[in-house]
Design an enzyme around this catalytic site. Structure first.
Site, PDB file in Angstrom:
ATOM      1  CE  LYS A  40       0.713   1.965   3.324  1.00  0.00           C
ATOM      2  NZ  LYS A  40       1.988   2.507   3.941  1.00  0.00           N
ATOM      3  CE1 TYR A  49      -2.013  -0.205   7.305  1.00  0.00           C
ATOM      4  CE2 TYR A  49      -0.751   1.781   6.908  1.00  0.00           C
ATOM      5  CZ  TYR A  49      -0.836   0.412   6.946  1.00  0.00           C
ATOM      6  OH  TYR A  49       0.257  -0.354   6.623  1.00  0.00           O
TER       7      TYR A  49
HETATM    8  P1  NAD Z   1      12.252   2.099   2.722  1.00  0.00           P
HETATM    9  O1  NAD Z   1      12.744   3.443   2.325  1.00  0.00           O
HETATM   10  O2  NAD Z   1      12.716   1.545   4.011  1.00  0.00           O
HETATM   11  O3  NAD Z   1      12.589   1.023   1.589  1.00  0.00           O
HETATM   12  C1  NAD Z   1      12.436   1.311   0.231  1.00  0.00           C
HETATM   13  C2  NAD Z   1      13.356   0.418  -0.572  1.00  0.00           C
HETATM   14  O4  NAD Z   1      13.244   0.773  -1.937  1.00  0.00           O
HETATM   15  C3  NAD Z   1      14.834   0.581  -0.180  1.00  0.00           C
HETATM   16  O5  NAD Z   1      15.433  -0.689  -0.098  1.00  0.00           O
HETATM   17  C4  NAD Z   1      15.425   1.363  -1.350  1.00  0.00           C
HETATM   18  O6  NAD Z   1      16.787   1.042  -1.575  1.00  0.00           O
HETATM   19  C5  NAD Z   1      14.548   0.887  -2.496  1.00  0.00           C
HETATM   20  N1  NAD Z   1      14.524   1.830  -3.610  1.00  0.00           N
HETATM   21  C6  NAD Z   1      14.622   1.475  -4.899  1.00  0.00           C
HETATM   22  N2  NAD Z   1      14.569   2.544  -5.691  1.00  0.00           N
HETATM   23  C7  NAD Z   1      14.450   3.621  -4.885  1.00  0.00           C
HETATM   24  C8  NAD Z   1      14.373   5.009  -5.123  1.00  0.00           C
HETATM   25  N3  NAD Z   1      14.377   5.514  -6.359  1.00  0.00           N
HETATM   26  N4  NAD Z   1      14.263   5.812  -4.057  1.00  0.00           N
HETATM   27  C9  NAD Z   1      14.207   5.318  -2.805  1.00  0.00           C
HETATM   28  N5  NAD Z   1      14.285   4.004  -2.517  1.00  0.00           N
HETATM   29  C10 NAD Z   1      14.408   3.160  -3.561  1.00  0.00           C
HETATM   30  O7  NAD Z   1      10.654   2.152   2.669  1.00  0.00           O
HETATM   31  P2  NAD Z   1       9.635   1.178   3.369  1.00  0.00           P
HETATM   32  O8  NAD Z   1       9.185   1.787   4.630  1.00  0.00           O
HETATM   33  O9  NAD Z   1      10.156  -0.195   3.401  1.00  0.00           O
HETATM   34  O10 NAD Z   1       8.395   1.294   2.349  1.00  0.00           O
HETATM   35  C11 NAD Z   1       8.365   0.583   1.127  1.00  0.00           C
HETATM   36  C12 NAD Z   1       6.896   0.389   0.708  1.00  0.00           C
HETATM   37  O11 NAD Z   1       6.257  -0.406   1.698  1.00  0.00           O
HETATM   38  C13 NAD Z   1       6.083   1.670   0.606  1.00  0.00           C
HETATM   39  O12 NAD Z   1       5.170   1.580  -0.440  1.00  0.00           O
HETATM   40  C14 NAD Z   1       5.345   1.746   1.932  1.00  0.00           C
HETATM   41  O13 NAD Z   1       4.117   2.443   1.852  1.00  0.00           O
HETATM   42  C15 NAD Z   1       5.127   0.281   2.223  1.00  0.00           C
HETATM   43  N6  NAD Z   1       5.043  -0.009   3.660  1.00  0.00           N
HETATM   44  C16 NAD Z   1       4.018  -0.758   4.107  1.00  0.00           C
HETATM   45  C17 NAD Z   1       3.900  -1.044   5.453  1.00  0.00           C
HETATM   46  C18 NAD Z   1       2.770  -1.901   5.945  1.00  0.00           C
HETATM   47  O14 NAD Z   1       2.599  -1.996   7.164  1.00  0.00           O
HETATM   48  N7  NAD Z   1       2.034  -2.557   5.080  1.00  0.00           N
HETATM   49  C19 NAD Z   1       4.842  -0.548   6.347  1.00  0.00           C
HETATM   50  C20 NAD Z   1       5.899   0.203   5.857  1.00  0.00           C
HETATM   51  C21 NAD Z   1       5.989   0.464   4.503  1.00  0.00           C
END
Ligand code: NAD
Length: 393
Positions: free
Chosen positions: A161, A246
């Protein structure tokens, strides 16, 4: 014998069998039926986690392989550990643009080099029979491209999401998965969480009479300027896209009906230099066919986490509401006494179960498309300063 050679009772290889099932039901989905989502009747049916606990683990060779795409904090902090406790799927592949992560996580999770990809070699997953499902955990605006490429590689998809940063992208994702005959689901983990399942039941089955109004909010203080979350291009928006979704979801699955309209506003920013591309705070009101209103709020400058619904005979309230654990809920009758559970493992196993048994996901791509329409309408309303009517036709 390789997995692909294992034959099921109908004589298909395992991979062909999964694909065959998906094609059979993929096109039959109807969008308006998505108003409610998962139904639970606590009088007659156990919660999903109770059903899950009674199920036998599949043998390791029969578990569906999941590849995580984007090895950031959610993928490696939550999903990879959860996949060590799943019954019907397992972590089989990794996709990352960072070579040091290939080595670190490949070793930690015992993933063979042949199952580790980067963003250039990603499409070659098509030839890898160890990987049945691709889980897209990238920044929001990248979800569409990596979901569509996964579908074109013939893999089922879970997409985090918010599904997409535009309605056109969300629709293209659904279309690509239907065209490829693969299943698409959204990472809506709370549909598998018992407090939220109970609220769905109370609201949709009118256990305490019809819902009269709702109020939900999710916010946290974001202070780090180097986050993609405040980059409009990558995030598609601010707190609404990240956590406000959410609160929108909670209203949707409590009410179980599609809204008629929305009106929204973005109050003046207190830190315009930090939130120069996205909203800092946003508030909205969805109106439903019976005149019921669901107000919602989300912010990167405050901290709250709740969902409240009034009904004709009482209320239900969840607070904290949206975390990975520590959820607490009550009604006018007292505490809702259900446990906190491992949401991610249940969510991923539920999807694997759908793929294996040819069932429709409880959180399908069409639900993500519906929510993308709502999120975009909230932004449109805030920008234009006027009510936006939904067209669900
Ligand atoms: P994060 O920044 O920790 O991770 C993002 C990942 O994408 C990193 O490994 C990064 O290296 C990679 N990436 C690849 N191309 C990129 C770019 N151009 N710019 C930035 N990063 C890039 O983020 P996250 O918190 O893990 O979130 C990732 C996704 O998961 C989002 O869509 C977020 O909404 C979703 N999420 C969902 C939940 C949930 O509870 N369902 C919780 C957190 C995040």
């Amino acid at each position: 014998m390789s997995k692909d050679d294992e034959m099921n009772s109908k004589g298909y290889s395992r991979k062909e069998f999964l694909k065959h099932l998906s094609i059979g039901i993929g096109g039959a989905f109807v969008l308006p039926g998505l108003a409610g989502a998962y139904r639970v009747d606590s009088n007659n049916h156990p919660y999903y986690y109770q059903q899950w606990e009674k199920r036998e683990d599949l043998p390791d060779s029969e578990k569906l392989g999941i590849a995580l795409v984007g090895l950031g904090s959610y993928a490696m902090g939550q999903l990879a550990p959860a996949l060590q406790n799943t019954k019907f799927c397992k972590l089989s592949g990794l996709v990352t643009g960072t070579p040091s992560k290939e080595e670190q996580y490949g070793r930690e999770y015992n993933i063979p080099d042949a199952n580790i990809y980067n963003y250039n070699s990603y499409d070659q997953i098509a030839d890898n029979d160890d990987i049945d499902i691709i889980y897209v955990v990238l920044p929001n605006s990248m979800h569409a491209e990596y979901t569509i490429r996964a579908a074109e590689a013939g893999k089922h998809v879970i997409c985090e999401k918010p599904m997409a940063t535009s309605v056109a992208d969300a629709r293209a994702m659904v279309d690509a998965c239907n065209k490829a005959g693969v299943k698409l689901s959204i990472g809506y983990r709370l549909h598998f969480e018992p407090h939220h399942q109970e609220i769905m039941h109370i609201g949709q089955d009118e256990i305490y009479g019809p819902v009269t109004d709702m109020n939900s909010g999710f916010a946290f203080r974001l202070t780090d300027p180097n986050r993609w979350r405040i980059d409009k291009e990558l995030a598609g928006g601010g707190p609404l896209m990240d956590v406000g979704v959410y609160a929108v979801q909670a209203a949707m699955y409590t009410m179980g009906k599609l809204p008629l309209s929305v009106i929204a506003e973005t109050p003046e920013k207190t830190k315009p230099e930090l939130f120069d591309e996205v909203e800092e705070t946003i508030r909205w009101t969805l109106e439903f066919p019976g005149g019921q209103k669901a107000t919602g709020e989300s912010s990167y400058a405050q901290s709250y986490n709740y969902h409240h619904a009034n009904t004709t005979q009482g209320f239900c309230h969840i607070e904290p509401s949206y975390g990975y654990g520590g959820i607490e809920a009550k009604t006018h009758n007292g505490v809702i006494n259900v446990p906190n559970v491992g949401q991610q493992k249940l969510q991923m196993d539920a999807f694997a179960d759908c793929v294996i048994n040819g069932k429709e996901s409880q959180v399908p791509g069409e639900m993500g498309l519906r929510d993308t329409k709502i999120l975009m309408a909230i932004y449109e309303s805030a920008e234009k300063g006027q009510k936006i009517e939904f067209d669900w036709s």
